[in-house]
Design a protein around this motif. Structure first.
Motif, short mmCIF file in Angstrom:
data_model
loop_
_atom_site.label_atom_id
_atom_site.label_comp_id
_atom_site.label_asym_id
_atom_site.label_seq_id
_atom_site.Cartn_x
_atom_site.Cartn_y
_atom_site.Cartn_z
N LYS A 224 0.84 -1.21 0.00
CA LYS A 224 0.00 0.00 0.00
C LYS A 224 0.87 1.25 0.00
CE LYS A 224 -3.87 -2.01 2.56
NZ LYS A 224 -4.68 -1.89 3.78
N LEU B 239 2.50 1.73 -3.50
CA LEU B 239 1.49 2.23 -4.45
C LEU B 239 1.16 3.69 -4.18
CD1 LEU B 239 -1.22 -0.52 -5.00
CD2 LEU B 239 0.28 0.52 -6.70
N ASN B 240 1.05 4.03 -2.91
CA ASN B 240 0.73 5.40 -2.53
C ASN B 240 1.85 6.36 -2.97
OD1 ASN B 240 -1.03 7.32 -1.11
ND2 ASN B 240 0.69 7.50 0.30
N CYS C 286 1.49 6.82 -6.65
CA CYS C 286 0.36 7.69 -6.96
C CYS C 286 0.70 9.16 -6.68
CB CYS C 286 -0.88 7.28 -6.16
SG CYS C 286 -1.65 5.79 -6.79
N LYS D 256 -4.64 5.34 0.72
CA LYS D 256 -3.79 4.14 0.65
C LYS D 256 -4.34 2.98 1.48
CE LYS D 256 -0.47 4.99 4.31
NZ LYS D 256 0.92 5.09 4.68
N TYR E 185 -6.71 0.56 -0.62
CA TYR E 185 -6.26 -0.27 -1.74
C TYR E 185 -6.59 -1.73 -1.44
CZ TYR E 185 -3.21 3.67 -3.18
OH TYR E 185 -2.71 4.89 -3.57
N HIS E 186 -7.12 -2.44 -2.43
CA HIS E 186 -7.48 -3.85 -2.28
C HIS E 186 -7.77 -4.42 -3.67
CE1 HIS E 186 -11.33 -1.78 -2.63
NE2 HIS E 186 -11.74 -2.89 -3.22
N TRP F 243 -6.44 2.36 -12.60
CA TRP F 243 -6.09 1.22 -11.76
C TRP F 243 -4.70 0.67 -12.03
CZ3 TRP F 243 -5.19 -2.65 -15.18
CH2 TRP F 243 -5.96 -2.73 -16.34
N ILE G 114 -6.40 -2.88 -8.74
CA ILE G 114 -6.44 -2.05 -7.54
C ILE G 114 -6.81 -0.64 -8.00
CG2 ILE G 114 -5.09 -1.10 -5.61
CD1 ILE G 114 -3.18 -3.67 -6.34
N THR G 115 -7.96 -0.16 -7.60
CA THR G 115 -8.38 1.18 -7.99
C THR G 115 -7.49 2.20 -7.27
OG1 THR G 115 -10.65 0.48 -8.36
CG2 THR G 115 -10.29 2.83 -7.98
N MET G 116 -6.91 3.12 -8.05
CA MET G 116 -6.04 4.14 -7.48
C MET G 116 -6.66 5.53 -7.53
SD MET G 116 -2.25 2.85 -8.61
CE MET G 116 -2.37 3.47 -10.26
#
Length: 189
Positions: A21, A24-25, A28, A43, A46-47, A98, A134-136
């Motif tokens: 997470k 990814l954060n 982003c 963050k 996220y899933h 995503w 994973i939707t961002m």
């Protein structure tokens, strides 16, 4: 004074480890100025969705918990890799931005077990093909069209993120909070 009722929704998802997470954060945050989406996902939210239940009575949720526990009892933790970017919706003004998951038979099998357990419990689930992601971010807000084609998006995510999938979670949605997803049941693999 009339109280506003908000319907709570539930869904089963694969939980991402905290370090994933965080990575990814960070990614982003590094691209937000280039991609003006209306809402970037917190963050902690996220899933990878496995089955969206929508509004659910407590007795049906309890039934899913029992069935899910049995359905995934033979599964062990398995490796996954986040390897790409993509969008849903119009190519010039996407609805969803995503991160995509490398195809993995274990993920497909776990999703099928969770999906089947939810149907057994009486839920009518979405029948679209499973597209693990994973939707961002949500809702393109740019003055111009979304700048990347599908092929360009594939090259934009240059450092894959690998991790062990270890938990299935039943999440409850709180639309008025951030983060908005609360884990109400956890099922270790």
């Amino acid at each position: 004074m009339r109280q506003q009722q908000t319907q709570t929704h539930y869904f089963y998802a694969l939980k991402l480890p905290n370090e994933v997470k965080q990575k990814l954060n960070e990614y982003c945050q590094s691209i937000q100025s280039e991609f003006p989406f209306s809402r970037w996902v917190h963050k902690e939210d996220y899933h990878i969705t496995l089955a969206f239940l929508g509004h659910a009575p407590q007795d049906k949720l309890e039934t899913t918990k029992m069935l899910i526990k049995a359905a995934i009892s033979e599964f062990k933790a398995f490796p996954l890799t986040i390897q790409s970017l993509g969008t849903f919706g119009r190519s010039d003004a996407p609805r969803i931005f995503w991160a995509g998951i490398e195809p993995a038979p274990s993920l497909v099998d776990v999703r099928a077990a969770v999906f089947s357990a939810c149907e057994q419990a009486g839920f009518k689930l979405e029948t679209r093909p499973f597209h693990p992601h994973i939707t961002m971010a949500r809702k393109w807000q740019g003055d111009a069209s979304f700048p990347l084609s599908t092929a360009e998006l594939e090259k934009y995510f240059t450092t894959p993120i690998s991790f062990q999938a270890q938990e299935i979670v039943l999440y409850q949605t709180h639309l008025d909070k951030s983060p908005k997803y609360e884990a109400v049941a956890i099922f270790p693999l």
